[in-house]
Design a protein around this motif. Structure first.
Motif, PDB file in Angstrom:
ATOM      1  N   ILE A  63      -1.311  -0.037 -10.277  1.00 38.06           N
ATOM      2  CA  ILE A  63      -1.567   0.612  -8.993  1.00 38.06           C
ATOM      3  C   ILE A  63      -3.085   0.701  -8.772  1.00 38.06           C
ATOM      4  N   ALA A 100       2.472   4.105 -15.412  1.00 42.60           N
ATOM      5  CA  ALA A 100       1.600   3.743 -14.293  1.00 42.60           C
ATOM      6  C   ALA A 100       0.205   3.392 -14.825  1.00 42.60           C
ATOM      7  N   GLU A 130       3.528  -0.320 -14.179  1.00 46.51           N
ATOM      8  CA  GLU A 130       3.293  -0.580 -12.760  1.00 46.51           C
ATOM      9  C   GLU A 130       1.797  -0.503 -12.505  1.00 46.51           C
ATOM     10  N   TYR A 160       6.668   9.105 -13.646  1.00 47.29           N
ATOM     11  CA  TYR A 160       6.248   8.129 -14.658  1.00 47.29           C
ATOM     12  C   TYR A 160       6.268   8.735 -16.064  1.00 47.29           C
ATOM     13  N   LYS A 205       0.145   9.791  -4.113  1.00 43.61           N
ATOM     14  CA  LYS A 205       1.342   9.261  -4.785  1.00 43.61           C
ATOM     15  C   LYS A 205       1.872  10.269  -5.795  1.00 43.61           C
ATOM     16  N   ASP A 206       3.174  10.424  -5.828  1.00 41.17           N
ATOM     17  CA  ASP A 206       3.789  11.328  -6.798  1.00 41.17           C
ATOM     18  C   ASP A 206       3.853  10.622  -8.154  1.00 41.17           C
ATOM     19  N   LEU A 207       3.078  11.122  -9.094  1.00 46.49           N
ATOM     20  CA  LEU A 207       3.028  10.481 -10.416  1.00 46.49           C
ATOM     21  C   LEU A 207       4.016  11.114 -11.397  1.00 46.49           C
ATOM     22  N   GLU A 226      -5.132   2.878  -3.571  1.00 51.14           N
ATOM     23  CA  GLU A 226      -3.824   2.981  -2.896  1.00 51.14           C
ATOM     24  C   GLU A 226      -2.982   4.107  -3.487  1.00 51.14           C
ATOM     25  N   ALA A 227      -3.565   4.888  -4.402  1.00 56.84           N
ATOM     26  CA  ALA A 227      -2.757   5.870  -5.148  1.00 56.84           C
ATOM     27  C   ALA A 227      -2.867   7.284  -4.597  1.00 56.84           C
TER      28      ALA A 227
END
Ligand SMILES: Cc1cc2nc3c(=O)[nH]c(=O)nc-3n(C[C@H](O)[C@H](O)[C@H](O)COP(=O)(O)O)c2cc1C
Length: 172
Positions: free
Chosen positions: A34, A5, A32, A47, A42-44, A38-39
């Motif tokens: 990001i 990410a 990806e 990655y 978010k479940d990171l 917008e993060a």
């Protein structure tokens, strides 16, 4: 997931351009992109690793949660995330002429946040080729991430990114 990410912000300027160049340099290794605005939430964890990128812009820093900027909300949530065992790298935009005593300071700020949250920091960069007086990003003889100066030496950016990405491919 084998993706890396790339969390970056703000959008539309030097940071976004650099983030896209980094994604391009990874080539067959998938990334990806990001935008950090917008993060939030978010479940990171799925990655393979995370690359964080942003500029140092005085009071509008990654560290200043009173300022409204793209990193604010995300950083308040990063503290609650568990980056334990997650490999993380940082790139930072700066200006070594106008801000020679604060050059890419926020790479250091972000590196501290990553370590506090349990992440493992990779992608440190030696001082060769950089001119600056002081930087919070500089520790143990190296920058804690990749400094980029689009304001004064844009011609060096591509080569710096390519070399850094080759290093990261081995370290991730
Ligand atoms: C108000 C302001 C403050 C800045 N402060 C710093 C600084 O302390 N250290 C530094 O290295 N660069 C500093 N810069 C330079 C920016 O980091 C640089 O221009 C960067 O490329 C901007 O990225 P962006 O286009 O994604 O916003 C500053 C720029 C501005 C406009």
């Amino acid at each position: 997931m084998n993706k890396i990410a790339i969390l970056y912000g703000p959008t539309g300027g030097n940071t976004e351009r650099a983030a896209r160049m980094i994604a391009g340099a990874f080539g067959e290794l998938s990334t990806e992109l990001i935008p950090v605005k917008e993060a939030g939430g978010k479940d990171l964890s799925p990655y393979l690793g995370i690359i964080f990128g942003g500029p140092t812009v005085g009071s509008n820093t990654w560290a200043d949660s009173n300022q409204r900027n793209d990193w604010d909300l995300f950083l308040t949530q990063l503290h609650k995330m568990n980056l334990h065992g997650k490999k993380c790298a940082v790139f930072g935009l700066g200006d070594h002429v106008s801000y020679s005593f604060y050059f890419v300071d926020d790479i250091g700020v972000m590196a501290d946040r990553i370590l506090e949250t349990g992440g493992t920091l990779i992608g440190s960069v030696g001082p060769e080729g950089y001119t600056f007086d002081e930087s919070k990003a500089f520790r143990d003889g190296k920058f804690a991430g990749l400094p980029l100066d689009e304001d004064n030496e844009p011609e060096k950016t591509e080569d710096r990114i390519n070399r850094w990405v080759e290093q990261l491919k081995k370290e991730f």
